[in-house]
Motif scaffolding. Structure first.
Motif, PDB file in Angstrom:
ATOM      1  N   TYR A   1       0.849  -1.192   0.000  1.00  0.00           N
ATOM      2  CA  TYR A   1       0.000   0.000   0.000  1.00  0.00           C
ATOM      3  C   TYR A   1       0.887   1.244   0.000  1.00  0.00           C
ATOM      4  CZ  TYR A   1      -3.673  -3.293   1.201  1.00  0.00           C
ATOM      5  OH  TYR A   1      -4.546  -4.356   1.177  1.00  0.00           O
TER       6      TYR A   1
ATOM      7  N   ALA B   1      -7.470  -4.606   2.258  1.00  0.00           N
ATOM      8  CA  ALA B   1      -7.343  -3.330   2.983  1.00  0.00           C
ATOM      9  C   ALA B   1      -8.552  -3.100   3.880  1.00  0.00           C
ATOM     10  CB  ALA B   1      -7.190  -2.182   1.992  1.00  0.00           C
ATOM     11  N   ASP B   2      -9.748  -3.435   3.381  1.00  0.00           N
ATOM     12  CA  ASP B   2     -10.963  -3.264   4.184  1.00  0.00           C
ATOM     13  C   ASP B   2     -11.003  -4.278   5.331  1.00  0.00           C
ATOM     14  OD1 ASP B   2     -11.781  -1.220   2.527  1.00  0.00           O
ATOM     15  OD2 ASP B   2     -13.063  -2.508   1.291  1.00  0.00           O
ATOM     16  N   LYS B   3     -10.657  -5.521   5.013  1.00  0.00           N
ATOM     17  CA  LYS B   3     -10.728  -6.581   6.016  1.00  0.00           C
ATOM     18  C   LYS B   3      -9.725  -6.356   7.146  1.00  0.00           C
ATOM     19  CE  LYS B   3     -10.637 -11.648   6.407  1.00  0.00           C
ATOM     20  NZ  LYS B   3     -10.612 -12.921   5.652  1.00  0.00           N
ATOM     21  N   TYR B   4      -8.543  -5.865   6.781  1.00  0.00           N
ATOM     22  CA  TYR B   4      -7.482  -5.652   7.769  1.00  0.00           C
ATOM     23  C   TYR B   4      -7.201  -4.163   7.972  1.00  0.00           C
ATOM     24  CZ  TYR B   4      -6.717 -10.650   7.086  1.00  0.00           C
ATOM     25  OH  TYR B   4      -6.884 -12.007   7.013  1.00  0.00           O
ATOM     26  N   GLN B   5      -8.276  -3.365   7.995  1.00  0.00           N
ATOM     27  CA  GLN B   5      -8.124  -1.921   8.169  1.00  0.00           C
ATOM     28  C   GLN B   5      -7.342  -1.587   9.437  1.00  0.00           C
ATOM     29  OE1 GLN B   5      -9.322   0.593   5.936  1.00  0.00           O
ATOM     30  NE2 GLN B   5      -7.857   1.736   7.177  1.00  0.00           N
TER      31      GLN B   5
ATOM     32  N   VAL C   1      -3.696  -1.849   8.582  1.00  0.00           N
ATOM     33  CA  VAL C   1      -3.252  -0.730   7.742  1.00  0.00           C
ATOM     34  C   VAL C   1      -3.081   0.513   8.608  1.00  0.00           C
ATOM     35  CG1 VAL C   1      -3.848   0.771   5.804  1.00  0.00           C
ATOM     36  CG2 VAL C   1      -4.352  -1.678   5.672  1.00  0.00           C
ATOM     37  N   ASP C   2      -4.048   0.760   9.487  1.00  0.00           N
ATOM     38  CA  ASP C   2      -3.961   1.926  10.375  1.00  0.00           C
ATOM     39  C   ASP C   2      -2.746   1.831  11.285  1.00  0.00           C
ATOM     40  OD1 ASP C   2      -6.275   2.873   9.249  1.00  0.00           O
ATOM     41  OD2 ASP C   2      -7.590   2.201  10.892  1.00  0.00           O
TER      42      ASP C   2
END
Length: 648
Positions: free
Chosen positions: A500, A596-600, A603-604
């Motif tokens: 990312y 990215a959505d599943k492991y937001q 990522v944050d």
């Protein structure tokens, strides 16, 4: 070639009746099916399907691994003017509902009990599904579902009809036109429901012949059919080109025996996505790490020579007499035995496609004397758009346009293609068709790239994925996630990576270790672990992965355009990315947005400067049960390097 697949079958059966068409390994023994036997099998199946009520233009589902009788089923359907729709054999039942209902399927063929159970499970959601035939009867003896029958029963019915109507089959084949729909392939459905890609006989036969002419394929080729028939790449190489050229297709006994069967067959024409070549290289490196010190030293000495001069020798470029002599010695001691161990001793042409292959991985195979090349295409183009000519093979391009193909670039760098192999359209989806096909016949590939000075096409990434770094020292720098991910995946210890960075000030990556390779590495160091999750979070494993990441960064620093894509932070995921969990497509491509959505939360944490983050994830097991995997993941910084400026 103006023909249909059933006509090509009959041509081979008439001209070369006793020649081998297919082989199938059963109980450890290779069984051969000649062209005349195959034609007879197809005739009986076609007659049986006709009696069952299959109509011209109707869709019929085929689900299973590569089996001669399933290939014959597809040919039988095409002989009657029907359209086979192969589905992925590892797809869960829910994934099959949309294709079956969308295509209004009444009849389905299943390889075995596993596939039958899947179809019976979703039958209430597919009200049109009336009949299911199965090839392998093991475990199905006591099933008494309405409409369920063995393929042998259909063959017996078809044989009786064919005996009473000897001219029926050939007359039906002659009714077929090259403009008829030959098959429908469903896309991965990464952004919603999958789309049915409709291809005519003309399009698929034309592309099959274009590829055959390019590489001078003949009926003497041997091919191993081991990839999912639902993938258009497998379908072109082991079905369309098989019927166009008349070579022999070999079906492994099972997915577990593919490597053994590969060595026994010794294919001359081979095709695999990069993931397969990565797995083979990982196996080699694991074995070499377990070898004695002398053997390891000899291997690495000759491999260094191979990387330096092997590709040049493969491309017939001048190489010094000393290096040439040493390479011959290396071929005797290392490269030849290695090719033999991989099953590539007889390979004349090998291709990889489906996604970009890491340049180091690509160079490895060419350096040991395997003519591995890249091609460019997609489901919508019937695969063949660009191919690499012999002696013009480079890791950073995908070759030149093959016969009949035109390429141009849109203003945003997107590659547009016009070719005889383009899809007829997306089934029942005129809006999606209009989005990818222009009125004057150009197809939007969604890939970004350019034609270089030598006429070769170079792919950068998906148009939607090519981004820019925003803020920080690399503000405005290009970011190509797939390029970064492929560089990481060259290392045998890294199986998958998800990068990312678009719209952010730095690049961060989530990584899957290769459990077999890293497990082997840990055992040699007496490092205990209780499973994937435990091993992935070991400090020693993080240091191992960090070394790989920093080597990638050092390499990226030498690339003027992508130096800003160096990886600043990374973590090792607590589970392997899995298609059953929605994280990969059925062709094993990363669903970056979904991840990215599943492991937001991860990522944050990567971008928030955290050093660790707890995560809990629901997973689906092979038996259909669900469970949860949780762990506190470590997050590590990686060293980045100043861009290396080219000398003035």
């Amino acid at each position: 070639m103006d023909s249909t697949f059933p006509r090509l079958l009959l041509q081979h059966a008439d001209r070369r009746p006793t020649a081998a068409a297919m082989r199938e390994k059963e109980y450890g023994i290779w069984q051969t099916l000649t062209w005349s036997q195959l034609a007879q099998l197809v005739e009986r199946l076609a007659c049986g399907l006709h009696q069952a009520g299959l109509q011209r233009g109707e869709h019929i589902v085929v689900i299973g691994t590569n089996r001669p009788r399933l290939y014959a089923t597809m040919l039988a359907a095409q002989s009657l003017g029907a359209v086979p729709v192969p589905l992925y054999q590892d797809a869960v039942g829910a994934e099959c509902v949309f294709p079956i209902t969308n295509a209004e399927v009444r009849f389905a063929f299943a390889e075995d009990q596993e596939q039958v159970d899947k179809l019976l499970e979703i039958r209430p959601q597919c009200p049109l599904l009336q009949r299911v035939w199965f090839d392998d009867p093991r475990g199905l003896r006591n099933y008494s579902e309405p409409g369920l029958a063995a393929m042998d029963t259909l063959l017996q019915e078809g044989q009786a009809f064919a005996a009473a109507n000897p001219k029926f089959f050939r007359s039906e084949v002659e009714k077929g036109s090259p403009e008829d729909v030959a098959a429908m392939f469903f896309t991965s459905g990464t952004t919603g429901n999958p789309k049915g890609v409709v291809h005519t006989h003309r399009a698929m036969v034309d592309r099959a012949m274009a590829g055959a002419e390019f590489d001078r394929l003949t009926e003497r080729e041997e091919v191993l059919a081991y990839l999912p028939p639902a993938w258009v790449g497998q379908n072109i190489f082991s079905y369309a080109q098989w019927l166009a050229c008349g070579y022999v297709v070999n079906c492994p006994e099972s997915p577990a025996t593919v490597m053994i069967d590969l060595k026994e067959i010794g294919p001359t024409y081979y095709f695999a996505p990069p993931r397969v070549f990565e797995g083979l290289l990982t196996t080699v490196m694991i074995r070499m790490e377990d070898a004695g010190a002398l053997k390891r030293a000899v291997f690495h000495r000759f491999m260094n020579l191979a990387r330096r001069v092997g590709p040049a020798l493969m491309d017939r470029k001048p190489v010094g007499a000393g290096d040439r002599l040493l390479y011959r010695l290396g071929d005797l001691m290392v490269y030849g035995p290695l090719r033999n161990n991989l099953g590539f001793s007889r390979v004349r042409v090998a291709y990889t496609a489906g996604e970009a292959i890491g340049p180091d991985l690509f160079t490895f195979y060419r350096s040991i004397g395997i003519n591995l090349k890249q091609l460019y295409g997609s489901t919508e183009t019937a695969v063949f758009v660009c191919l690499q000519p012999d002696n013009q093979v480079r890791a950073d391009t995908v070759g030149v346009p093959c016969r009949g193909v035109e390429i141009k670039l849109a203003d945003n760098g997107e590659i547009l293609v016009r070719s005889p192999g383009l899809l007829k359209g997306y089934y029942k989806n005129p809006q999606a068709t209009a989005e990818v096909l222009t009125p004057d016949g150009w197809y939007h590939t969604s890939d970004a790239g350019f034609i270089d000075a030598t006429g070769h096409l170079k792919i950068i990434d998906r148009v939607k994925d090519v981004g820019r770094i925003k803020g920080g020292a690399n503000d405005g720098a290009m970011f190509a996630p797939k390029y970064v991910e492929n560089k990481l995946k060259f290392f045998p210890h890294i199986k998958e990576a998800v990068a990312y960075g678009d719209g952010r000030e730095k690049v961060c990556v989530m990584i899957n270790i290769d459990f077999e390779a890293v497990g082997n590495w840990a055992e040699r160091r007496n490092l205990p672990y209780a499973g994937y999750t435990d091993l992935a979070q070991k400090r020693e494993v993080y240091e191992l992965v960090k070394d790989c990441v920093e080597k990638v960064n050092a390499d990226l620093a030498t690339d003027e355009k992508l130096a800003g894509s160096q990886i600043s932070r990374f973590l090792v995921l607590h589970k392997e990315l899995d298609a059953d969990d929605g994280e990969l497509t059925r062709t094993n491509k990363v669903r970056r947005g979904y991840i990215a959505d599943k492991y937001q939360v991860l990522v944050d944490a990567l971008y928030g400067g955290k050093s660790e983050q707890y995560v809990e994830t629901q997973v689906k097991f092979e038996d259909g049960r669900t469970g949860k995997v949780s762990a506190t993941l470590q997050i590590m910084d990686a060293k980045t390097f100043a861009p290396v400026r080219a000398a003035a």
